[in-house]
Scaffold this motif. Structure first.
Motif, mmCIF file in Angstrom:
data_model
loop_
_atom_site.group_PDB
_atom_site.id
_atom_site.type_symbol
_atom_site.label_atom_id
_atom_site.label_comp_id
_atom_site.label_asym_id
_atom_site.label_seq_id
_atom_site.Cartn_x
_atom_site.Cartn_y
_atom_site.Cartn_z
ATOM 1 N N ARG B 123 0.843 -1.192 0.000
ATOM 2 C CA ARG B 123 0.000 0.000 0.000
ATOM 3 C C ARG B 123 0.880 1.246 0.000
ATOM 4 O O ARG B 123 1.790 1.365 0.809
ATOM 5 C CB ARG B 123 -0.874 -0.012 1.254
ATOM 6 C CG ARG B 123 -1.803 1.153 1.373
ATOM 7 C CD ARG B 123 -2.563 1.034 2.673
ATOM 8 N NE ARG B 123 -1.678 0.872 3.823
ATOM 9 C CZ ARG B 123 -1.038 1.886 4.393
ATOM 10 N NH1 ARG B 123 -1.153 3.089 3.921
ATOM 11 N NH2 ARG B 123 -0.272 1.673 5.451
ATOM 12 N N ARG B 125 1.955 4.786 0.916
ATOM 13 C CA ARG B 125 1.632 5.683 2.022
ATOM 14 C C ARG B 125 1.155 7.011 1.463
ATOM 15 O O ARG B 125 1.504 7.395 0.356
ATOM 16 C CB ARG B 125 2.869 5.899 2.882
ATOM 17 C CG ARG B 125 3.187 4.699 3.731
ATOM 18 C CD ARG B 125 4.504 4.894 4.388
ATOM 19 N NE ARG B 125 4.403 5.785 5.542
ATOM 20 C CZ ARG B 125 4.014 5.400 6.745
ATOM 21 N NH1 ARG B 125 3.633 4.151 6.934
ATOM 22 N NH2 ARG B 125 3.985 6.237 7.749
ATOM 23 N N GLU B 126 0.379 7.680 2.308
ATOM 24 C CA GLU B 126 -0.107 8.987 1.864
ATOM 25 C C GLU B 126 1.090 9.920 1.701
ATOM 26 O O GLU B 126 2.069 9.819 2.416
ATOM 27 C CB GLU B 126 -1.071 9.550 2.904
ATOM 28 C CG GLU B 126 -2.407 8.830 2.876
ATOM 29 C CD GLU B 126 -3.279 9.269 4.025
ATOM 30 O OE1 GLU B 126 -3.002 10.325 4.600
ATOM 31 O OE2 GLU B 126 -4.226 8.541 4.335
ATOM 32 N N ARG B 351 1.583 6.054 16.733
ATOM 33 C CA ARG B 351 1.628 7.229 15.850
ATOM 34 C C ARG B 351 2.832 8.114 16.117
ATOM 35 O O ARG B 351 3.083 9.058 15.373
ATOM 36 C CB ARG B 351 0.328 8.021 15.962
ATOM 37 C CG ARG B 351 -0.062 8.383 17.355
ATOM 38 C CD ARG B 351 -1.385 9.091 17.319
ATOM 39 N NE ARG B 351 -1.265 10.343 16.584
ATOM 40 C CZ ARG B 351 -1.980 11.420 16.866
ATOM 41 N NH1 ARG B 351 -2.864 11.370 17.826
ATOM 42 N NH2 ARG B 351 -1.826 12.527 16.185
ATOM 43 N N TRP B 371 4.202 -7.429 2.187
ATOM 44 C CA TRP B 371 2.983 -7.128 2.963
ATOM 45 C C TRP B 371 3.314 -6.948 4.442
ATOM 46 O O TRP B 371 2.721 -6.118 5.136
ATOM 47 C CB TRP B 371 1.940 -8.235 2.773
ATOM 48 C CG TRP B 371 2.352 -9.550 3.371
ATOM 49 C CD1 TRP B 371 2.999 -10.553 2.749
ATOM 50 C CD2 TRP B 371 2.171 -9.960 4.729
ATOM 51 N NE1 TRP B 371 3.244 -11.580 3.610
ATOM 52 C CE2 TRP B 371 2.737 -11.243 4.835
ATOM 53 C CE3 TRP B 371 1.580 -9.381 5.845
ATOM 54 C CZ2 TRP B 371 2.750 -11.944 6.030
ATOM 55 C CZ3 TRP B 371 1.580 -10.091 7.041
ATOM 56 C CH2 TRP B 371 2.165 -11.366 7.116
ATOM 57 N N ASP B 374 4.798 -3.652 4.905
ATOM 58 C CA ASP B 374 3.708 -2.696 4.720
ATOM 59 C C ASP B 374 2.902 -2.556 6.009
ATOM 60 O O ASP B 374 2.539 -1.460 6.441
ATOM 61 C CB ASP B 374 2.832 -3.215 3.569
ATOM 62 C CG ASP B 374 1.760 -2.229 3.185
ATOM 63 O OD1 ASP B 374 2.056 -1.024 3.254
ATOM 64 O OD2 ASP B 374 0.664 -2.660 2.821
ATOM 65 N N GLU B 375 2.665 -3.692 6.627
ATOM 66 C CA GLU B 375 1.900 -3.725 7.888
ATOM 67 C C GLU B 375 2.668 -2.998 8.992
ATOM 68 O O GLU B 375 2.103 -2.206 9.746
ATOM 69 C CB GLU B 375 1.681 -5.193 8.271
ATOM 70 C CG GLU B 375 0.627 -5.432 9.319
ATOM 71 C CD GLU B 375 -0.785 -5.282 8.754
ATOM 72 O OE1 GLU B 375 -1.024 -5.813 7.661
ATOM 73 O OE2 GLU B 375 -1.600 -4.615 9.399
ATOM 74 N N SER B 378 2.590 0.659 8.377
ATOM 75 C CA SER B 378 1.282 1.280 8.631
ATOM 76 C C SER B 378 1.088 1.580 10.118
ATOM 77 O O SER B 378 0.259 2.400 10.484
ATOM 78 C CB SER B 378 0.168 0.364 8.125
ATOM 79 O OG SER B 378 0.108 -0.782 8.937
ATOM 80 N N ARG B 379 1.853 0.908 10.972
ATOM 81 C CA ARG B 379 1.735 1.156 12.410
ATOM 82 C C ARG B 379 2.610 2.331 12.851
ATOM 83 O O ARG B 379 2.597 2.699 14.016
ATOM 84 C CB ARG B 379 2.176 -0.082 13.195
ATOM 85 C CG ARG B 379 1.275 -1.273 12.998
ATOM 86 C CD ARG B 379 1.841 -2.433 13.773
ATOM 87 N NE ARG B 379 1.145 -3.655 13.443
ATOM 88 C CZ ARG B 379 1.533 -4.839 13.858
ATOM 89 N NH1 ARG B 379 2.616 -4.957 14.593
ATOM 90 N NH2 ARG B 379 0.852 -5.901 13.525
ATOM 91 N N ARG B 381 4.496 6.254 12.321
ATOM 92 C CA ARG B 381 4.197 7.591 11.816
ATOM 93 C C ARG B 381 4.971 7.862 10.528
ATOM 94 O O ARG B 381 4.460 8.459 9.602
ATOM 95 C CB ARG B 381 4.605 8.599 12.902
ATOM 96 C CG ARG B 381 4.472 10.014 12.497
ATOM 97 C CD ARG B 381 4.953 10.938 13.597
ATOM 98 N NE ARG B 381 5.156 12.263 13.051
ATOM 99 C CZ ARG B 381 4.186 13.084 12.691
ATOM 100 N NH1 ARG B 381 2.932 12.707 12.832
ATOM 101 N NH2 ARG B 381 4.449 14.263 12.206
ATOM 102 N N ALA B 407 5.987 1.489 0.921
ATOM 103 C CA ALA B 407 5.524 1.791 2.275
ATOM 104 C C ALA B 407 6.410 2.821 2.977
ATOM 105 O O ALA B 407 6.245 3.066 4.160
ATOM 106 C CB ALA B 407 5.477 0.500 3.099
ATOM 107 N N ASP B 409 8.423 6.653 3.473
ATOM 108 C CA ASP B 409 8.267 8.089 3.224
ATOM 109 C C ASP B 409 9.516 8.669 2.580
ATOM 110 O O ASP B 409 9.436 9.556 1.755
ATOM 111 C CB ASP B 409 8.015 8.808 4.551
ATOM 112 C CG ASP B 409 6.702 8.387 5.151
ATOM 113 O OD1 ASP B 409 5.672 8.869 4.685
ATOM 114 O OD2 ASP B 409 6.706 7.534 6.065
#
Lengths: 301, 431
Positions: B123, B125-126, B351, B371, B374-375, B378-379, B381, B407, B409
């Motif tokens: 996924r 990341r934003e 976070r 994955w 990725d997981e 996702s946990r 920040r 995943a 930044d």
């Protein structure tokens, strides 16, 4: 059987132990219509590959041996001046008849102008290997041997021919290849070939064969030789190559000659006497010969 | 296949073999003719099209062996049972993945425990992934001492750049000692080089702190608070007698360092740990995890470590339980383990957690388990990945970097001390 496998099998029938690399490169060269540049030390069978490649394709082998100073006239075409002179002599009467009706020099020149082209027709053209390969009735195998010996100018000229497979004869115009020839270039790596030439070719470096392969070659080409003797010969030669004691490493053809010589004198092993009698077939330099014979045990192992 | 071939040509170019586009097209046509099986034919076809000089042959062979590894040759893991599964067959990278046996208790569920029906896509990341790559000119300067000790990537001789050997007198520039900040950390360093580089770390950290301090100073003042400005000055008919600023609340993130300590990145790991520890200081909330083919918590060990001058990292690793520094790297397995370790800061996430990974993402063709990463990401920040390899080698051969980058930044090329410093400075952005 795939293309490379078939090539390898046919080469083996011809007495040449053909590696996967050689077979694949030849196959690709044929399919992609690209010249194949074979590089390697002298005596590893580069020229032999071209010969067998011609046999495999049932085509004519046209060989261009390169040397320093080789120019277009020797490589591409030449006008047969002798033939032109002879024809001019024989046709003198006809020329007289042709000019009899002309009153002045200007009209005589006009009458000749139409006929002069006859002396620069294909009848008087002597095709050299490159043109012969291009104009061949059937696809030929063109071997440009030892291209590293030629000058850089010739290399550039060759580039042009190999790119378009056509040549320009000013008197005749452009001659295009009827069939694209299969081209094999060989180089002994004595000088660096240009990148441009390398890029236009498929490339294969052929080194001396491994011990097992060389034993196979010797046994195949010298059928009466016992396996143990073949192994000893090859071991000796491979040690000689590795030692860098001699100016030039013996090639496979020389190894075969030596094996045949040993068989001819009935040598049962690599004794000093047998070496003295036959080593001339393997080593072609007096100093090298003296050096090896001074301590033959070093290479016998 | 074309894509794989393009990547392979890129590797060849990186290794110093000059391949023209026309030769690349020839290679593609050749592969079309001979196919990819048998391997010997495939190799011979590529070699005759792409390798046009005897000198290039060893480079080609190494690159080919590295990139088109035979599926059967995938090494069995040294410990555990994670590698006992079957291998899928494909001639090019990315398609040979080991499937862990279902009975393996440590098996990542992607193959064994997890229902295999829905393969998870990494996924994104934003926000945008920032890639911090060192400029090419600087890279050339950095390839100073031992141009290529990595398997599969032969040395590219850089003329006149044998910086660690005594050189003939040429110019004052040539006599200048090599810049320790520019030492290539993707190759092992000598003890004396390590000392020189270690001495440089505190200075570099001071510079990062200074820069971070300036930023923090500016942040303390805050930005103009427009809505408050209007509200406060309503009584003076909008004439701004008081100008309010709004500053952000200082954050104290938890930093989780996940460091690959396999031999291939050992130099970079050593100095990263040294620099990160120096930068973050004693009071920081830091947890440090080492991994090779499994992940272990090494926070206490590193806290007691006094740097490579007193004890090389390799010796420190010997004392870390459940860690085999000589094992083949397995990122997928390590990430999966980290994900399951709910008792650690890494497993719990949060976070306020900034995850920093240092590694080359070379998984030896094991399942990358993207994955799982990725997981993990996702946990957290923020996720920062430092890669000690030159950017030109990223995602080549057995590298799975592109699968993990989805995943992240920030990804940072950290092939020398300055590259590492940039990565460490990225951590400071979150403080």
């Amino acid at each position: 059987m795939t293309g490379p496998e078939l090539i390898a099998a046919r080469f083996e029938e011809g007495g040449f132990i053909c590696s996967t690399e050689v077979a694949t490169s030849l196959h690709l060269s044929d399919v992609l219509k690209k010249p194949l540049l074979l590089e390697g030390p002298p005596g590893v069978g580069k020229t032999e590959i071209a010969r067998l490649w011609a046999d495999y394709n049932a085509s004519e082998l046209i060989r261009l041996q390169c040397y320093e100073g080789l120019d277009e006239a020797r490589a591409l075409y030449e006008w047969s001046y002798g033939k032109q002179m002879l024809y001019a002599q024989l046709l003198r009467e006809k020329v007289g008849d042709l000019l009899s009706g002309t009153g002045d020099l200007h009209s005589a020149m006009g009458a000749l102008r139409g006929q002069a082209d006859e002396f620069f027709s294909r009848d008087f053209l002597l095709p050299r290997p490159l043109l012969a390969a291009i104009t061949s009735e059937r696809p030929a195998v063109l071997l440009v041997d030892e291209v590293d010996r030629s000058d850089e100018e010739f290399e550039a000229f060759l580039l042009e021919v190999l790119s378009d497979y056509q040549v320009s004869v000013p008197e005749l115009g452009t001659i295009k290849a009827r069939h694209i020839p299969r081209v094999v270039l060989t180089s002994n790596d004595t000088r660096e070939l240009s990148d441009a030439l390398r890029r236009r070719c498929l490339y294969l470096y052929i080194d001396f064969p491994s011990f097992e392969d060389e034993v196979r070659i010797v046994r195949r080409r010298v059928p009466g030789l016992p396996e143990e003797m073949a192994s000893r010969i090859v071991k000796f030669v491979q040690r000689l190559r590795a030692s860098a004691e001699t100016r030039r490493s013996p090639g496979i053809a020389e190894v075969l000659d030596w094996a045949r010589a040993l068989a001819a004198v009935g040598a049962g092993g690599l004794t000093t006497d047998a070496l003295r009698q036959t080593l001339g077939a393997l080593i072609k330099n007096r100093e090298d010969l003296d050096r090896v014979l001074a301590d033959p045990g070093k290479h016998r192992g | 296949m074309i894509e794989a071939l393009e990547r392979f040509i890129q590797i060849l170019r990186t290794a110093g073999v000059r391949v023209s586009p026309a030769e690349g097209i020839d290679a593609a046509r050749a592969v079309q003719v001979v196919g990819v099986e048998p391997r010997a034919l495939f190799r011979a076809a590529l070699k005759s099209c792409l390798c046009k000089s005897r000198r290039d042959a060893p480079r080609f062979d190494r690159a080919f062996d590295e990139y088109f590894k035979a599926p059967a040759a995938a090494p069995a893991p040294r410990r555990g049972k994670a590698g006992t599964g079957a291998a899928e067959t494909s001639p090019h990278r990315g398609a040979t993945r080991r499937k862990p046996a279902p009975e393996d208790p440590e098996a990542p569920p992607g193959a064994g425990g997890r229902p295999a029906a829905e393969p998870r896509q990494p996924r994104l990341r934003e926000g945008r992934l920032r890639v911090l790559v060192q400029p090419e000119s600087r890279n050339a300067r950095h390839i100073g001492h031992a141009p290529a000790a990595r398997p599969g990537f032969p040395a590219t001789p850089v003329k006149g750049r044998a910086s660690n050997r005594p050189r003939p007198r040429a110019s004052p520039q040539a006599q200048a000692p090599p810049d320790p900040r520019a030492f290539d950390l993707s190759v092992p360093l000598t003890t004396s080089q390590e000392r020189v580089v270690a001495r440089e770390v505190p200075r570099l950290v001071r510079q990062i702190r200074l820069r971070a301090g300036r930023r923090l100073g500016a942040a303390r003042a805050g930005r103009l608070w427009t809505s408050r400005l209007l509200r406060d000055n309503i009584g003076t008919e909008g004439v701004p007698f008081s100008i309010p600023f709004r500053a952000r609340r200082p954050r104290r993130p938890r930093i989780v360092l996940l460091v690959d300590v396999s031999w291939s990145v050992m130099s970079a790991s050593t100095f990263f740990l040294l620099m990160a520890r120096e930068f973050l200081g004693r009071g920081a909330r830091v947890s440090i995890h080492f991994f090779v083919d499994r992940c272990v918590d090494a926070t206490d060990k590193v806290a007691r470590w006094k740097g490579p001058a007193q004890m090389p990292l390799a010796r420190l690793l010997d004392g870390v339980p459940n860690l085999d520094p000589k094992a083949a790297s397995d990122y997928g397995r390590a990430f999966f383990q980290a994900l399951r370790a709910r008792g650690t800061a890494l497993g719990r996430g949060g976070r306020d957690v900034v995850l920093v990974v240092l590694g080359d993402a070379r998984s030896n063709r094991r399942d990358p388990q993207a994955w799982a990463f990725d997981e993990l990401a996702s946990r957290c920040r923020r996720v920062i990945w430092l890669n000690p390899e030159p950017a030109a080698r990223w995602d080549t051969g057995d590298s799975d970097l592109s699968l993990y980058l989805a995943a992240c930044d920030v990804v940072c090329e950290a092939r020398d001390l300055e590259g590492l410093a940039r990565g460490v400075a990225e951590i400071a952005r979150n403080r």
